[in-house]
Design a protein around this motif. Structure first.
Motif, PDB file in Angstrom:
ATOM      1  N   GLY A 186       0.809  -1.213   0.000  1.00  7.28           N
ATOM      2  CA  GLY A 186       0.000   0.000   0.000  1.00  7.28           C
ATOM      3  C   GLY A 186       0.837   1.256   0.000  1.00  7.28           C
ATOM      4  N   THR A 187       0.304   2.304   0.600  1.00  8.72           N
ATOM      5  CA  THR A 187       0.989   3.595   0.661  1.00  8.72           C
ATOM      6  C   THR A 187       2.192   3.510   1.600  1.00  8.72           C
ATOM      7  N   ALA A 223       1.538   7.907   4.519  1.00 11.05           N
ATOM      8  CA  ALA A 223       0.203   7.434   4.891  1.00 11.05           C
ATOM      9  C   ALA A 223      -0.318   8.170   6.119  1.00 11.05           C
ATOM     10  N   LYS A 224      -1.632   8.382   6.121  1.00  8.32           N
ATOM     11  CA  LYS A 224      -2.299   8.945   7.297  1.00  8.32           C
ATOM     12  C   LYS A 224      -3.091   7.877   8.044  1.00  8.32           C
ATOM     13  N   LYS A 225      -3.292   6.737   7.390  1.00  2.02           N
ATOM     14  CA  LYS A 225      -4.002   5.624   8.009  1.00  2.02           C
ATOM     15  C   LYS A 225      -3.241   4.335   7.715  1.00  2.02           C
ATOM     16  N   ALA A 226      -3.439   3.342   8.593  1.00  2.00           N
ATOM     17  CA  ALA A 226      -2.752   2.062   8.408  1.00  2.00           C
ATOM     18  C   ALA A 226      -3.706   0.922   8.739  1.00  2.00           C
ATOM     19  N   LEU A 227      -3.525  -0.183   8.031  1.00  2.00           N
ATOM     20  CA  LEU A 227      -4.266  -1.412   8.282  1.00  2.00           C
ATOM     21  C   LEU A 227      -3.274  -2.505   8.642  1.00  2.00           C
ATOM     22  N   LEU A 239     -10.730  -4.776  -0.255  1.00  3.23           N
ATOM     23  CA  LEU A 239     -11.231  -3.802   0.705  1.00  3.23           C
ATOM     24  C   LEU A 239     -11.214  -2.403   0.087  1.00  3.23           C
ATOM     25  N   LYS A 240     -12.202  -1.625   0.429  1.00  6.39           N
ATOM     26  CA  LYS A 240     -12.347  -0.284  -0.152  1.00  6.39           C
ATOM     27  C   LYS A 240     -11.530   0.717   0.652  1.00  6.39           C
ATOM     28  N   ILE A 241     -10.239   0.621   0.474  1.00  3.26           N
ATOM     29  CA  ILE A 241      -9.326   1.495   1.204  1.00  3.26           C
ATOM     30  C   ILE A 241      -8.426   2.198   0.199  1.00  3.26           C
ATOM     31  N   GLU A 242      -8.152   3.451   0.494  1.00  4.56           N
ATOM     32  CA  GLU A 242      -7.240   4.236  -0.334  1.00  4.56           C
ATOM     33  C   GLU A 242      -6.235   4.927   0.569  1.00  4.56           C
ATOM     34  N   ASP A 243      -5.037   4.999   0.099  1.00  5.65           N
ATOM     35  CA  ASP A 243      -3.982   5.738   0.799  1.00  5.65           C
ATOM     36  C   ASP A 243      -3.660   5.153   2.171  1.00  5.65           C
ATOM     37  N   PHE A 244      -3.962   3.877   2.381  1.00 13.21           N
ATOM     38  CA  PHE A 244      -3.608   3.197   3.623  1.00 13.21           C
ATOM     39  C   PHE A 244      -2.226   2.561   3.487  1.00 13.21           C
TER      40      PHE A 244
END
Length: 215
Positions: free
Chosen positions: A11-12, A17-21, A41-46
């Protein structure tokens, strides 16, 4: 030999990144495999981060064995997630912007970790998992989730995780101020279902598509 720091990233980049999974694989699994689930999953910029268990297992016995029988591996696995959360915090990603996804043994570990360390997280997804121990020690869970959304999906029956334990877990998390959505699918098998990912996209990531849309 206990779990060593072995994090896989996708990912990012963390610095952007401002968010993490955080994604936690099941028994016999690999970090790279659980990371691939993020494609649905509908995630962007994670930033995506998956720790790898030593010998592909977080602890040796069933999650419903007496806790001491899974030591010291269980404590080592919990410490691994604590280290990972701290590293993300140190990179500037607040815990309220950290999300968790766990499957099977990874879901059990994820749920145990976040409940022991309950605070406002971005969200938690546990597919076929529950809190750990022959008897759940609620004395380990002293803080609350401050409204964190938690999605739990499971099959009934499941060869490894009784639906009753998942329901019990949901009740405990609700008592700790989590917003819990639980779905139990009859005879679905020990797999991640498209319907579970669809509902997680709605409930956890705020995706406004069809509730049970197949990814």
């Amino acid at each position: 030999m206990l779990h060593q720091k072995d994090f896989k990233y996708n990912g990012t980049p963390l610095k952007d990144a401002k968010k993490a999974l955080i994604m936690v694989h099941g028994r016999g699994g690999f970090a790279e495999d659980i990371l691939a689930v993020a494609d649905h999953l509908k995630i962007e910029d994670f930033a995506l981060v998956a720790p790898q268990a030593y010998n592909n297992s977080w602890y040796p016995l069933s999650f419903m064995a007496p806790v001491q029988q899974n030591q010291p591996w269980l404590d080592s696995a919990v410490e691994m997630l604590q280290l990972l959360e701290k590293e993300l915090n140190d990179e500037g990603i607040a815990s309220e912007d950290i999300y968790f996804f766990g499957f099977s043994q990874g879901a059990c570990l994820t749920l145990e970790y976040v409940t022991r360390n309950a605070k406002r997280y971005g969200g938690v997804i546990g597919i076929i998992g529950g809190l750990i121990g022959k008897d759940i020690n609620t004395g380990n869970y002293l803080t609350n989730f401050e409204g964190t959304p938690v999605y739990l999906g499971t099959s009934d029956p499941d060869a490894h995780v009784p639906a009753e334990r998942v329901q019990q877990t949901a009740d405990i998390l609700r008592n700790k101020n989590a917003q819990v959505e639980l779905q139990i699918f009859p005879d679905a098998g020990h797999v991640i279902l498209p319907e579970e990912l669809g509902r997680a996209n709605n409930f956890i990531f705020g995706y406004s598509g069809m509730k049970n849309e197949k990814p």
